[in-house]
Write a protein that holds these residues in place. Sequence first.
Motif, PDB file in Angstrom:
ATOM      1  N   ALA A 138       8.371  10.663   0.279  1.00 53.61           N
ATOM      2  CA  ALA A 138       7.981   9.851   1.352  1.00 53.61           C
ATOM      3  C   ALA A 138       7.489  10.492   2.431  1.00 53.61           C
ATOM      4  N   ASN A 139       6.473  11.009   2.324  1.00 61.91           N
ATOM      5  CA  ASN A 139       5.769  11.752   3.512  1.00 61.91           C
ATOM      6  C   ASN A 139       4.444  11.118   4.075  1.00 61.91           C
ATOM      7  N   CYS A 140       3.829  10.069   3.260  1.00 63.35           N
ATOM      8  CA  CYS A 140       2.613   9.584   3.786  1.00 63.35           C
ATOM      9  C   CYS A 140       3.012   8.366   5.019  1.00 63.35           C
ATOM     10  N   ARG A 141       4.334   7.682   4.628  1.00 62.90           N
ATOM     11  CA  ARG A 141       4.633   6.493   5.514  1.00 62.90           C
ATOM     12  C   ARG A 141       3.899   5.302   5.520  1.00 62.90           C
ATOM     13  N   LYS A 142       3.261   5.144   4.286  1.00 63.19           N
ATOM     14  CA  LYS A 142       2.280   4.169   4.242  1.00 63.19           C
ATOM     15  C   LYS A 142       3.262   2.887   3.590  1.00 63.19           C
ATOM     16  N   CYS A 143       4.052   3.170   3.230  1.00 62.44           N
ATOM     17  CA  CYS A 143       4.924   2.102   2.512  1.00 62.44           C
ATOM     18  C   CYS A 143       5.931   1.089   2.911  1.00 62.44           C
ATOM     19  N   PHE A 144       5.494   1.242   4.532  1.00 57.98           N
ATOM     20  CA  PHE A 144       6.860   0.601   5.123  1.00 57.98           C
ATOM     21  C   PHE A 144       7.113  -0.667   5.125  1.00 57.98           C
TER      22      PHE A 144
ATOM     23  N   PRO B 129       0.767  -1.208   0.090  1.00 56.57           N
ATOM     24  CA  PRO B 129       0.051  -0.060  -0.111  1.00 56.57           C
ATOM     25  C   PRO B 129       0.840   1.321   0.054  1.00 56.57           C
ATOM     26  N   PHE B 130       0.480   2.363  -0.673  1.00 55.84           N
ATOM     27  CA  PHE B 130       0.992   3.410  -0.694  1.00 55.84           C
ATOM     28  C   PHE B 130       0.072   4.944  -1.048  1.00 55.84           C
ATOM     29  N   PHE B 131       0.302   5.906  -0.640  1.00 57.43           N
ATOM     30  CA  PHE B 131      -0.399   6.987  -1.068  1.00 57.43           C
ATOM     31  C   PHE B 131       0.278   8.107  -1.690  1.00 57.43           C
ATOM     32  N   CYS B 132       1.630   8.609  -1.118  1.00 52.99           N
ATOM     33  CA  CYS B 132       2.159   9.831  -1.699  1.00 52.99           C
ATOM     34  C   CYS B 132       3.154   9.585  -2.977  1.00 52.99           C
ATOM     35  N   TYR B 133       3.530   8.303  -3.179  1.00 50.92           N
ATOM     36  CA  TYR B 133       4.299   7.855  -4.254  1.00 50.92           C
ATOM     37  C   TYR B 133       3.617   8.068  -5.506  1.00 50.92           C
ATOM     38  N   HIS B 134       4.045   8.572  -6.846  1.00 52.25           N
ATOM     39  CA  HIS B 134       3.637   8.514  -8.123  1.00 52.25           C
ATOM     40  C   HIS B 134       4.727   8.271  -8.869  1.00 52.25           C
TER      41      HIS B 134
END
Lengths: 580, 181
Positions: free
Chosen positions: A43-49, A31-36
Amino acid sequence: MAEIFIDNKRFEFEGPTKVLQFILDNGLELPFFCYHPSLSIPANCRKCFVEAGQPVFNRETNSFELDENGERVIRFFPKLMTACSLDATDGMVIKTHVTSELVRRGQKDTLELILINHPLDCPICDQAGECPLQIQTYKYGPEGSRFEHKKVHKPKRIQLGPRVVLDAERCINCTRCVRFTDEISKSKQLTIVQRGDNNYPVTAPGLEFDDPYSVNTVDICPVGALTSSDFRFKARVWEMSQTPSIDITNGKGCSIDIWTRDNLVMRITPRYNPHINDYWMPDAGREAYKIYNENRISRPEVNVDNQKIKSSWNNALLTTSEKIQSIQPNEILVVGSAYASVEDNFALAKFFGQLGQEKAVFAPNIIEGSGDDFLISDDLAPNTSGCEFLGIDQLDKEKLAAEITSDQYKLIVILHEDVVGRQIVTADQLASKFSIYLGTNKNQTSAVSNVVIPVTTAAEHFVSYVNVQGRIQRTIPAKETLYTNRRLDLEMSMGRLDHFGTQFDNWVTDKNKIDCIPAWEFLVRLAHELNIDFKFNSAREVFQEIVAGTDHFSDVSYERIDSELGVDLANKQKEELNLA
Amino acid sequence: MQNYEFTKEELAKIDKIIAKYPNPQPAVMPVLWMAQEKFGHVEPEVQQLVAKTLDLTPAHVYGVASFYTQYYKEKKGKYVLDVCTSFSCQACGAYDTLHELEEKLGIKAGETTEDGMFSIQSVECLGACGYAPMMQITNDVYVNHLTSEKLDKVIEGLKQDKLPEFEPIPLVQNREPAEEK
Ligand code: SF4
Ligand code: FES
Ligand code: FES
């Protein structure tokens, strides 16, 4: 070749790549949000840990250290790493949520924090159904919130610009929209303001977000914070059918998806095509839904005693064929159009060629300086190159006007071109001739033509267009006409509503189907009246004949166009020239 | 609308600031300071002047200016009382202090008194957590260990244009041991 181990599986990779992109390229999920993929990586949403580690290399023995089982010793980074910004290195070991409890916990906690001030208004949010935040909360999120206090309130319903509305409470501050205006459209109109939990993106005071590419931010916003003022509250995502097509509002021909509900085009979004438009499209192209829905010509029209009346197809065919039979072929002026497809232009030229009028003309609509060097071309029509490649005579406006008004011609057959609206000739000049107009929308030309034949738009038939780069692409019908049927035409897409709606419920009607046929099909019917040997069963057959008979199009097929996202005709030409 | 401009000397100074950095972005903060000192605030028109001078977009400058409470995005009173309401101060009763101050001046945080003397802002940590609760006056002196009496004294002083003295804080080892309660 370098190797990387993801969840105990070995993969090979070449060249620099980020771990997240590599995972996605290999069809795995993270999962990720900020990456495109087209934007810089904050790397600011910290979702792709992920947990990431590297084998321990012993410089003295010049080998990897091994444990008692003979496995490499892996030294993990002390904290979870963001996969989007992490470079893959040789021998790297990655654990995602599939194998790591820590990562699962990290993803869950990140989501809980992101959702603390989120309004959770999915039932009234346009993004619901295609919202990464919603999907990932279902898949990886916590079951509830432990936050029992009042949420932070931020501005809602801000009209950022003419086409984009912001709901700051939904924003997760991924900065995708800001990066888009900084890096892709370069207008730099957006910025994140305030700080901490008050953050949100907006323009400078007093300025508008009027970037000609502004609606792309709506597409990439991973939540419903940015919505399109035009599409807002018009349709739920799951009610629509999505059909690949191309933008016909300028010569660039961006790859797009057309979204329909009950045979109305609800919205248009860009479709990824690295050869032309990447993930983007100009805002103007999204307005094309109006061309498809509004002001359409439905059912043929014939002038009787200077009055336009709706007529049957039979009557329109008879009127046309009688007129053609009453004059000589060289008294017919055949006007093609850069707004019409390759197939229709070809069929038109071929039909009248067989009749004895070899000449077909068209006038491109190019306005120098009206475009930019991104996705808006100076050429306002989608198929200028296509007409050129077919060998249709290219005239400028004045020359075309001279032809139309010339005494030599008694019948003007016009495919699609709005010759009056484009001010090539005046309404009176055209009205003084007998003219047949094959068009999609009511306009000043259809108003004065003696016979008006409704033909299908790009959203209703299979056709191809050649863009300014010389790349041929094709459309697939998104809307049904009175004579097409999704259930029978296996290439047409069917959304839920198309599958399950019936004419007896409130949501599906017949009234949005236009009474029109493709121009080539009208010519086939006309040929039957006139006893000419001119027969096609489908656009595919027309195209096959073009491919067989025209050098520019050789080796191209609908299948190639589909699988290669269009075929570059100009380049193919170049290669042949090089060989010679 | 007032026409804001930098003088030739100021522009020369700005050029020197820009020259310190590889690109103009880092110069936004010092130039915003210069502008605020000159005009007393950085209203949108001033932000646009800064953006124009540095060849950046107004959006970028607005983003920076809005981040810091120290930049006044609108005209403020003569004395701006920045009460810290971040964690340490909050724990030591900063909200009580803030509300008391609001009552004393008859305005709410974010507002300015009618005579244009005072504005109150509730701001984030000013790095003086050890002396909580505290406030800063117009980006200048800190007033530490706020109490009701102290607030009265400070306000009275400011009405006569007297800024409170800087309060030296004794080093930890020299402090009087706290009184047993
Ligand atoms: S508005 Fe959307 S794209 Fe922009 S920062 Fe917020 S969540 Fe990201
Ligand atoms: S996608 Fe990696 S931190 Fe947002
Ligand atoms: S919390 Fe108030 S100064 Fe740090």
